[in-house]
Structures are given as C-alpha cells and as structure tokens.
Design a protein around this motif. Structure first.
Motif, mmCIF file in Angstrom:
data_model
loop_
_atom_site.group_PDB
_atom_site.id
_atom_site.type_symbol
_atom_site.label_atom_id
_atom_site.label_comp_id
_atom_site.label_asym_id
_atom_site.label_seq_id
_atom_site.Cartn_x
_atom_site.Cartn_y
_atom_site.Cartn_z
ATOM 1 N N ASN A 4 -12.056 -4.365 -4.993
ATOM 2 C CA ASN A 4 -11.005 -3.623 -5.875
ATOM 3 C C ASN A 4 -11.010 -3.936 -7.439
ATOM 4 O OD1 ASN A 4 -8.646 -2.022 -4.330
ATOM 5 N ND2 ASN A 4 -9.457 -3.638 -3.009
ATOM 6 N N HIS A 16 -3.304 -9.519 -3.518
ATOM 7 C CA HIS A 16 -3.885 -10.611 -2.474
ATOM 8 C C HIS A 16 -4.005 -12.047 -3.197
ATOM 9 C CE1 HIS A 16 -5.376 -7.608 0.488
ATOM 10 N NE2 HIS A 16 -5.442 -6.707 -0.552
ATOM 11 N N GLN A 60 0.858 -1.272 -0.059
ATOM 12 C CA GLN A 60 0.009 0.040 -0.090
ATOM 13 C C GLN A 60 0.703 1.353 -0.103
ATOM 14 O OE1 GLN A 60 -3.915 0.025 1.363
ATOM 15 N NE2 GLN A 60 -3.682 -1.110 -0.454
ATOM 16 N N CYS A 104 -9.907 2.141 -0.523
ATOM 17 C CA CYS A 104 -9.880 0.647 -0.444
ATOM 18 C C CYS A 104 -9.884 0.032 0.823
ATOM 19 C CB CYS A 104 -8.468 0.242 -0.962
ATOM 20 S SG CYS A 104 -7.872 -1.228 -0.536
ATOM 21 N N ASN A 105 -10.250 -1.169 1.095
ATOM 22 C CA ASN A 105 -10.263 -1.566 2.338
ATOM 23 C C ASN A 105 -11.303 -1.333 3.476
ATOM 24 O OD1 ASN A 105 -7.632 -2.393 1.410
ATOM 25 N ND2 ASN A 105 -6.440 -0.948 2.642
ATOM 26 N N HIS A 149 -10.994 -8.298 0.031
ATOM 27 C CA HIS A 149 -10.189 -7.115 -0.741
ATOM 28 C C HIS A 149 -10.191 -7.207 -2.118
ATOM 29 C CE1 HIS A 149 -7.685 -4.868 2.355
ATOM 30 N NE2 HIS A 149 -8.819 -5.358 3.291
ATOM 31 N N HIS A 153 -3.717 -4.667 -7.276
ATOM 32 C CA HIS A 153 -4.139 -4.902 -5.932
ATOM 33 C C HIS A 153 -4.756 -6.267 -5.728
ATOM 34 C CE1 HIS A 153 -4.376 -3.640 -1.727
ATOM 35 N NE2 HIS A 153 -5.430 -4.039 -1.751
HETATM 36 CU CU LIG Z 1 -6.369 -4.652 -0.145
#
Ligand SMILES: [Cu+2]
Lengths: 143, 219
Positions: B143, B153, A103, B20-21, B139, B149
């Motif tokens: 996304n 994951h 991130q 995000c998240n 996630h 991203h």
């Molecule tokens: Cu994520």
C-alpha cells in the motif's frame, strides 16, 4: 481475422465456477447470528467475491472476462472468505472485522471495478453505517 | 448492443484496475498445518539439542538435552521487534515507501522463524499471532500511496506485538504507548525504543499525541 479466431477459440476454455448449493458449517451465518438487514447487504455486495457461492452475471461466460472473474474471486476469497469465517482464529476474525469496517469507511470495498458493472452492489450511506456498526460490535464481542 | 459494448469496456477496465489486497495464499496456515508442526516438534524433542532458535541466537554450547525452559530462553522475538520498530519509524516520518519495504522485511523475518524453537505450550498462540501479522505486513508492503491504510495495519500489528511480548518477553527495553485518537477514537497501541512520544499513526500532523503507558524492561 486472426484475432477473431482467437476470441472465438478461447470461448471454449471456461474456468471452474465458484458455486455451491449448501451453506457450510463454517459460514459466518452459521457461526454468528447475523441480523437480517446485515445479511442482505453482505449477500448483495460482498458474497460474490468473498464466499464459496458467486451469483454470476450473464457476461461471465464470455472470455476473457470469465478468466478475469475467476482470478478476481480467487484472490478475494484468499483475503476473506465468509464461507470459512468460522475456521479463522479469534484473532484473525477480529482482524478481518476491523479491516472490513475500515475498507468500507474509506470506500475501498466493494471495488470500483466490481460496482462499475454490479450497480446494485454499491453501498448506500445507510448500508455502510449498518455494516460498520455491526462489524465494530462483532469485533468487540469476540475474545 | 450498447449494453454489451459497455460491459465489455467495463470488464476490460477491470483488468487494468489494480486493487488493494492482492494477496497470495502462501501465508495461510490451516489448523491442520499447525497441528502437524506441533507433532513434528514433539517427535524432534528427544534429540532437540540441535535446534536453533530465532536468527541471531546461538546454540547451547554443549548441544545436549534441552529442556522446555531452556528452549524458552533460546526463542527470541528480537528480530520481529527490530523490524516492527523500523516500520513504526517509517510511519512516524510519514514515509509510505520506507514503510512498505519495512513491511516486506517483517514478512520475511516472520517467515524465517524456526517454529521448532517455540515452546509447545505457546506454539498455537504464536502461530495465530504470526499468521495475522504476516497479512498485515503484506498489506503494508502493498500500500505505497495509502499511508492511512498502512497505519491501520500497524495498529493491529501493535496488538499482536503486545501479545508476543507478554508471551516471550523482550531483550530490548520498550515503551508501550497509547494514541487515544486513532481507530475512530477507540485508540491504538504502539511500541517504541525511546521514551519520547513520536506518534506513528498521525506522523507530522500530531507528532506528540499519545502517552507512555508502560515501560517494559528488556531481559
Ligand atoms: Cu489492507
């Protein structure tokens, strides 16, 4: 006029504050030895939303911003809470370290909506390198 | 005054910023919960013949006394493998939307697993893998528009799946592949149903990057 009344009215409904005087035994600082320079960056740029202790800005008392902030911190802590890092399984710790590194590399954290006001939370290129290096080394060290 | 106005504008903008998240807490399983579950399991074992394993696996015909080894046979990670493979395939074809819905499906499958069917000695490890995997699945689901991203994951999910396969085996024959480039050159594992290399971490950009490391024969 009606709007003004509502705006003044909601000022009396303040959410609970995310603040704590003691650093719990499960805090990342207590479970691992966090180098001074890393710790300073974490405290400056991450702990407001990812620990049990937020240092609140003055406008955090103004509604509806205070609700937004409370909600934001709640979600941030659910995702990652440095104060509870020691409770995570080794697998989850590694996962979180990897995610943090990614991130930061991608510039997704800290959120731009947060750094818009908290200008001092913006990570310099050097800060990013320090964090990513440490997160990477930590991920490899946890078995 | 100018500062105040600025801050108010900023706070308002922050309202509409979707990050995000945005993950809910529903999957969090504290260590307390885990021990509760294993206690429950011990209690239910004497009459445990009626526990059903993973979806798609049938009960023992006689429904009588089930030993730990029999239970082990009954628990299967097949539904998890199936969902992982469709997620992986979505990322092979650079399809972030399909990946998102595959992530959602995987999350649902993980939430449906009958924890009582898991042998007691593997319970803790399973829980840790599953808790972590749920977050990744979630996630990935959130996304759309950020396939990189989603792929990050997938890489961690692959490691979880590797451990699941070691613990419980697989009914379907799988290939364990290695991509040397992903994750800043640290490499990443993925599993596939076919021997042919189709890299889910780079998709069309580097479709054939990677090597089969191992064939895991289904039992
Ligand atoms: Cu994520």
């Amino acid at each position: 006029m009606g709007l003004a009344v509502i705006l003044i009215g909601i000022q009396f409904f303040q959410p609970l504050r995310n603040q704590s005087d003691e650093v719990p035994a499960t805090h990342i600082e207590k479970v691992y030895s966090v180098p001074q320079n890393v710790n300073a960056i974490l405290a400056q740029s991450c702990y407001d939303c990812h620990s049990n202790n937020t240092s609140y800005p003055w406008y955090s008392r103004i509604q509806p911003g205070a609700w937004y902030l409370a909600e934001h911190i709640k979600k941030g802590k659910e995702e990652l809470n440095f104060s509870e890092f020691g409770e995570y399984s080794a697998r989850k710790q590694r996962s979180k370290l990897r995610a943090m590194s990614g991130q930061i590399k991608d510039g997704e954290m800290p959120l731009s909506s947060y750094t818009l006001i908290h200008r001092n939370a913006i990570l310099s290129e050097e800060d990013k390198q320090i964090l990513m290096k440490w997160f990477g080394a930590m991920e490899d060290s946890i078995k | 005054m100018k500062n105040l106005t600025l801050s108010i504008i900023a706070v308002t903008m922050a309202f509409i910023t979707v990050s995000c998240n945005q993950v809910s807490n529903k999957n969090e399983q504290s260590s307390n919960d885990t021990s509760d579950v294993s206690q429950e399991q011990t209690v239910s074992q004497p009459n445990g013949g009626d526990t059903i394993a993973a979806p798609g696996v049938s009960e023992t015909p006689n429904g009588q006394q089930t030993t730990a080894t029999e239970q082990e046979k009954k628990f299967s990670i097949a539904p998890i493998v199936t969902d992982y493979l469709s997620l992986k395939n979505a990322l092979v074809s650079d399809n972030d939307k399909a990946a998102a819905s595959a992530g959602k499906k995987l999350l649902a499958t993980l939430n449906k697993v009958d924890l009582k069917a898991i042998p007691a000695d593997k319970h803790k490890q399973y829980m840790e893998i599953a808790d972590d995997a749920k977050e990744h699945a979630e996630h990935i689901n959130e996304n759309v528009g950020n396939i990189h991203h989603q792929r990050e994951h997938l890489a961690v999910l692959g490691e979880g799946l590797k451990d699941l396969i070691e613990l419980f085996g697989t009914t379907q024959t799988l290939y364990q592949n290695h991509c040397p480039m992903f994750n800043d050159g640290k490499g990443a594992v993925w599993f596939s149903e076919n021997k042919e290399i189709k890299n889910p971490y780079y998709g069309s950009k580097m479709m054939t990057c990677g090597k089969v490391e191992k064939t895991i024969t289904g039992k």
